[in-house]
Enzyme design. Structure first.
Site, mmCIF file in Angstrom:
data_model
loop_
_atom_site.group_PDB
_atom_site.id
_atom_site.type_symbol
_atom_site.label_atom_id
_atom_site.label_comp_id
_atom_site.label_asym_id
_atom_site.label_seq_id
_atom_site.Cartn_x
_atom_site.Cartn_y
_atom_site.Cartn_z
ATOM 1 N N TYR A 252 0.821 -1.210 0.000
ATOM 2 C CA TYR A 252 0.000 0.000 0.000
ATOM 3 C C TYR A 252 0.857 1.264 0.000
ATOM 4 O O TYR A 252 0.476 2.284 -0.552
ATOM 5 C CB TYR A 252 -0.941 -0.025 1.209
ATOM 6 C CG TYR A 252 -2.244 0.709 1.001
ATOM 7 C CD1 TYR A 252 -2.975 0.543 -0.161
ATOM 8 C CD2 TYR A 252 -2.747 1.545 1.978
ATOM 9 C CE1 TYR A 252 -4.182 1.193 -0.350
ATOM 10 C CE2 TYR A 252 -3.956 2.206 1.816
ATOM 11 C CZ TYR A 252 -4.667 2.027 0.648
ATOM 12 O OH TYR A 252 -5.865 2.679 0.462
ATOM 13 N N LYS B 225 -3.544 8.118 3.058
ATOM 14 C CA LYS B 225 -4.726 7.843 3.879
ATOM 15 C C LYS B 225 -4.529 8.353 5.307
ATOM 16 O O LYS B 225 -5.484 8.804 5.957
ATOM 17 C CB LYS B 225 -5.027 6.346 3.889
ATOM 18 C CG LYS B 225 -5.564 5.804 2.574
ATOM 19 C CD LYS B 225 -6.920 6.391 2.210
ATOM 20 C CE LYS B 225 -7.520 5.705 0.994
ATOM 21 N NZ LYS B 225 -8.818 6.309 0.606
#
Length: 255
Positions: free
Chosen positions: A154, A161
């Site tokens: 990720y 995020k």
């Protein structure tokens, strides 16, 4: 009578009918809301096509979060068309391919800047669009993937995020006096177009399958959509700055 009866909502991020945003839009209409959808760039045609699959075909407008002109035009259109906006869904995220995968050191700042602008700073841009039209208060809900941990592959999207989560808290603090709530829903992995473009996405699926106390279906966005719709309604009038996990309980289990 639905929990969103009479509500006017702006929904971003609908690409296909597998999108979490599509599930939110469908359920919101079933609960009585009137919608306007937005899309951007090459995805706009997908949004327009997918919008036809909703119970009531909504208007679809162009909204590139990197364009001040489009943000201003969207606000003006909403003001002229509705006058008042009750809620908005932030389902916007993007990172260049080099920002994902196993080489955290590979991206340049130019790559990371794109991920941060589109995936995190865009929450503030969306708030600038809708907050001036929330005369009676309102709700802004964003889609998140729990950024407290370093996930496989990720990488810089995870960093973006984390910035999104922080931005949501500062927006909650800023907009709270105007009775505008800002919350995020951290979903478990859902097999959307965006998710399946992440290298190693199957690792997320495998992890959730064995560890979530309630179990988890990567093909079912409905539980996440229900949480978003509830937060967009008047049923959480004193909840803001919150991160609501809809992940089968995965986040609470250590091993």
């Amino acid at each position: 009578m639905g929990i969103l009866d009479g509500k006017q909502l702006l929904i971003t991020g609908v690409l296909t009918d597998a999108s979490i945003a599509f599930a939110v839009a469908r359920l919101a209409q079933e609960e009585g809301a009137e919608l306007i959808l937005t899309g951007a760039g090459r995805g706009l045609s997908l949004t327009k096509r997918t919008a036809q699959k909703l119970p009531v075909k909504p208007e679809v407008l162009e909204f590139d979060v990197t364009s001040t002109e489009q943000a201003d035009a969207l606000r003006e259109h909403l003001s002229a068309h509705w006058g008042n906006v009750d809620g908005a869904l932030h389902a916007i995220g993007f990172a260049p391919e080099v920002c994902l995968g196993e080489d955290f050191m590979a991206p340049t700042w130019d790559d990371v800047a794109v991920a941060m602008q589109i995936s995190a700073y865009s929450l503030k841009i969306l708030a600038e669009v809708v907050a001036p039209l929330m005369d009676k208060g309102g709700s802004i809900v964003g889609l998140d993937f729990d950024a407290r941990y370093a996930w496989p592959a990720y990488n810089w999207m995870g960093v973006a995020k984390a910035a999104l989560e922080s931005a949501s808290r500062y927006l909650a603090r800023t907009l709270g006096p105007d009775a505008i709530r800002v919350n995020l829903v951290a979903a478990g992995p859902i097999r959307t177009m965006a998710a399946t473009s992440i290298p190693g996405f199957s690792e997320f699926e495998d992890a959730w399958e064995g560890r979530s106390p309630l179990g988890w279906n990567v093909n079912d966005p409905e539980p996440t959509a229900r949480a978003c719709v509830a937060l967009l309604s008047d049923w959480f009038p004193a909840t803001t700055g919150e991160l609501v996990h809809v992940d089968g309980g995965y986040h609470a289990i250590g091993a």
